[in-house]
Design a protein around this motif. Structure first.
Motif, PDB file in Angstrom:
ATOM      1  N   GLU A   1       0.839  -1.193   0.000  1.00 23.58           N
ATOM      2  CA  GLU A   1       0.000   0.000   0.000  1.00 23.58           C
ATOM      3  C   GLU A   1       0.876   1.245   0.000  1.00 23.58           C
ATOM      4  OE1 GLU A   1      -3.430   2.445   2.517  1.00 23.58           O
ATOM      5  OE2 GLU A   1      -2.787   0.469   3.215  1.00 23.58           O
TER       6      GLU A   1
ATOM      7  N   PHE B   1      -9.868   3.316   3.916  1.00 32.36           N
ATOM      8  CA  PHE B   1      -9.542   1.947   3.507  1.00 32.36           C
ATOM      9  C   PHE B   1      -8.967   1.110   4.646  1.00 32.36           C
ATOM     10  CE2 PHE B   1     -10.240   2.495  -0.982  1.00 32.36           C
ATOM     11  CZ  PHE B   1     -10.356   1.196  -1.457  1.00 32.36           C
TER      12      PHE B   1
ATOM     13  N   TYR C   1     -10.812  -1.935   6.063  1.00 30.58           N
ATOM     14  CA  TYR C   1     -10.946  -3.049   5.124  1.00 30.58           C
ATOM     15  C   TYR C   1      -9.642  -3.838   5.006  1.00 30.58           C
ATOM     16  CZ  TYR C   1     -15.209  -0.547   3.954  1.00 30.58           C
ATOM     17  OH  TYR C   1     -16.420   0.079   4.034  1.00 30.58           O
ATOM     18  N   VAL C   2      -8.535  -3.120   5.064  1.00 33.35           N
ATOM     19  CA  VAL C   2      -7.237  -3.804   5.073  1.00 33.35           C
ATOM     20  C   VAL C   2      -7.123  -4.668   6.326  1.00 33.35           C
ATOM     21  CG1 VAL C   2      -4.739  -3.469   5.186  1.00 33.35           C
ATOM     22  CG2 VAL C   2      -6.121  -2.026   3.675  1.00 33.35           C
TER      23      VAL C   2
ATOM     24  N   GLN D   1      -9.570  -5.985   7.984  1.00 31.15           N
ATOM     25  CA  GLN D   1     -10.470  -7.129   7.832  1.00 31.15           C
ATOM     26  C   GLN D   1      -9.805  -8.248   7.052  1.00 31.15           C
ATOM     27  OE1 GLN D   1     -14.208  -5.940   6.090  1.00 31.15           O
ATOM     28  NE2 GLN D   1     -14.706  -4.528   7.759  1.00 31.15           N
TER      29      GLN D   1
ATOM     30  N   SER E   1     -11.554  -0.115  -4.711  1.00 35.09           N
ATOM     31  CA  SER E   1     -12.726  -0.291  -3.861  1.00 35.09           C
ATOM     32  C   SER E   1     -12.407  -1.408  -2.879  1.00 35.09           C
ATOM     33  CB  SER E   1     -13.954  -0.670  -4.689  1.00 35.09           C
ATOM     34  OG  SER E   1     -13.797  -1.965  -5.255  1.00 35.09           O
ATOM     35  N   PRO E   2     -13.079  -1.442  -1.752  1.00 36.57           N
ATOM     36  CA  PRO E   2     -12.866  -2.557  -0.820  1.00 36.57           C
ATOM     37  C   PRO E   2     -13.115  -3.911  -1.471  1.00 36.57           C
ATOM     38  CG  PRO E   2     -14.072  -0.796   0.261  1.00 36.57           C
ATOM     39  CD  PRO E   2     -13.991  -0.421  -1.194  1.00 36.57           C
ATOM     40  N   GLU E   3     -14.156  -3.963  -2.310  1.00 33.32           N
ATOM     41  CA  GLU E   3     -14.467  -5.230  -2.985  1.00 33.32           C
ATOM     42  C   GLU E   3     -13.371  -5.611  -3.972  1.00 33.32           C
ATOM     43  OE1 GLU E   3     -16.439  -2.559  -2.926  1.00 33.32           O
ATOM     44  OE2 GLU E   3     -17.968  -3.188  -1.472  1.00 33.32           O
TER      45      GLU E   3
ATOM     46  N   LEU F   1     -10.193  -4.821  -3.799  1.00 35.26           N
ATOM     47  CA  LEU F   1      -9.023  -5.285  -3.050  1.00 35.26           C
ATOM     48  C   LEU F   1      -9.241  -6.702  -2.529  1.00 35.26           C
ATOM     49  CD1 LEU F   1      -6.245  -4.732  -1.810  1.00 35.26           C
ATOM     50  CD2 LEU F   1      -7.424  -3.682   0.150  1.00 35.26           C
ATOM     51  N   ALA F   2     -10.415  -6.959  -1.969  1.00 33.84           N
ATOM     52  CA  ALA F   2     -10.710  -8.297  -1.447  1.00 33.84           C
ATOM     53  C   ALA F   2     -10.669  -9.340  -2.558  1.00 33.84           C
ATOM     54  CB  ALA F   2     -12.072  -8.301  -0.759  1.00 33.84           C
TER      55      ALA F   2
END
Length: 219
Positions: free
Chosen positions: A67, A79, A82-83, A85, A202-204, A206-207
């Motif tokens: 990052e 963010f 979310y990282v 998570q 987006s979080p999605e 990245l996941a």
């Protein structure tokens, strides 16, 4: 034929034959592992992870999120949960390598604070504290509220202020600045997953990139 001349001729022929055999059996040059595994240009791949960078998670995790991060960036703050998570979901399989970007007012001061906190074994608590307090300090060049937040989670402020301007921390900041320019970072946060730049921020996104890397999908 002169015996001595015969010996010389045989020796020369042997050397030539050995050299030819070496050329024939030598394997073709292989691309660097980073470039071949990620599809990332070699110059970029070798500037993503540096030995001096803070790492959150297991050092030997098979998936690396890099990052490019500015502590004064509101997007980085948004963010971060979310990282966390992702790290919580895959504690043995994912690590985050933090690279510093100084695009905002007060960024360098807080990066130096974070590096001083790392020396005290408090990098993550201080990072979380200053991100939580970010709305109070991100327009303040003295980042007063960030210091208050860091002290609340245990930072020795006197020691941190003494160490934050030493040569090693200055060199780290300059090295990250050079890599930011080389890689072409224009905004924060910018993520790479196993060397591949995240194109959908987006979080999605990245996941999904992490899940694909865990499944062996590479990029």
């Amino acid at each position: 034929m002169n015996r001595r001349l015969l010996v010389i001729i045989i020796s020369v022929v042997s050397v030539i034959a050995f050299a030819a055999a070496a050329v024939l059996i030598r394997p073709a040059s292989e691309p660097s592992p980073q470039a071949s595994q990620t599809g990332t240009p070699a110059t970029e791949a070798t500037t993503l992870v540096r030995f001096h960078s803070p790492v959150i998670g297991r050092f030997d995790a098979p998936v690396t999120i890099v990052e490019f991060f500015d502590p004064s960036c509101e997007g980085c703050r948004a963010f971060y949960p979310y990282v966390k998570q992702i790290l919580s979901k895959y504690p043995n399989d994912v690590r985050v390598v933090m690279r510093y970007v100084l695009f905002h007012k007060g960024s360098e001061e807080t990066v130096r604070m974070l590096e001083a906190a790392r020396r005290q074994g408090l990098f993550e608590p201080v990072l979380e504290a200053i991100l939580e307090a970010q709305p109070e300090w991100h327009d303040d060049p003295n980042v007063t509220a960030a210091w208050r937040a860091a002290v609340r989670v245990g930072l020795n402020e006197k020691r941190a202020r003494e160490e934050m301007h030493d040569a090693a921390i200055s060199a780290l900041i300059k090295a990250d600045e050079a890599d930011v320019n080389t890689v072409g970072i224009k905004g924060t946060p910018t993520f790479f997953v196993n060397g591949t730049r995240l194109t959908r921020l987006s979080p999605e996104g990245l996941a999904t990139a992490v899940e694909r890397a865990l499944q062996g999908g590479g990029k």
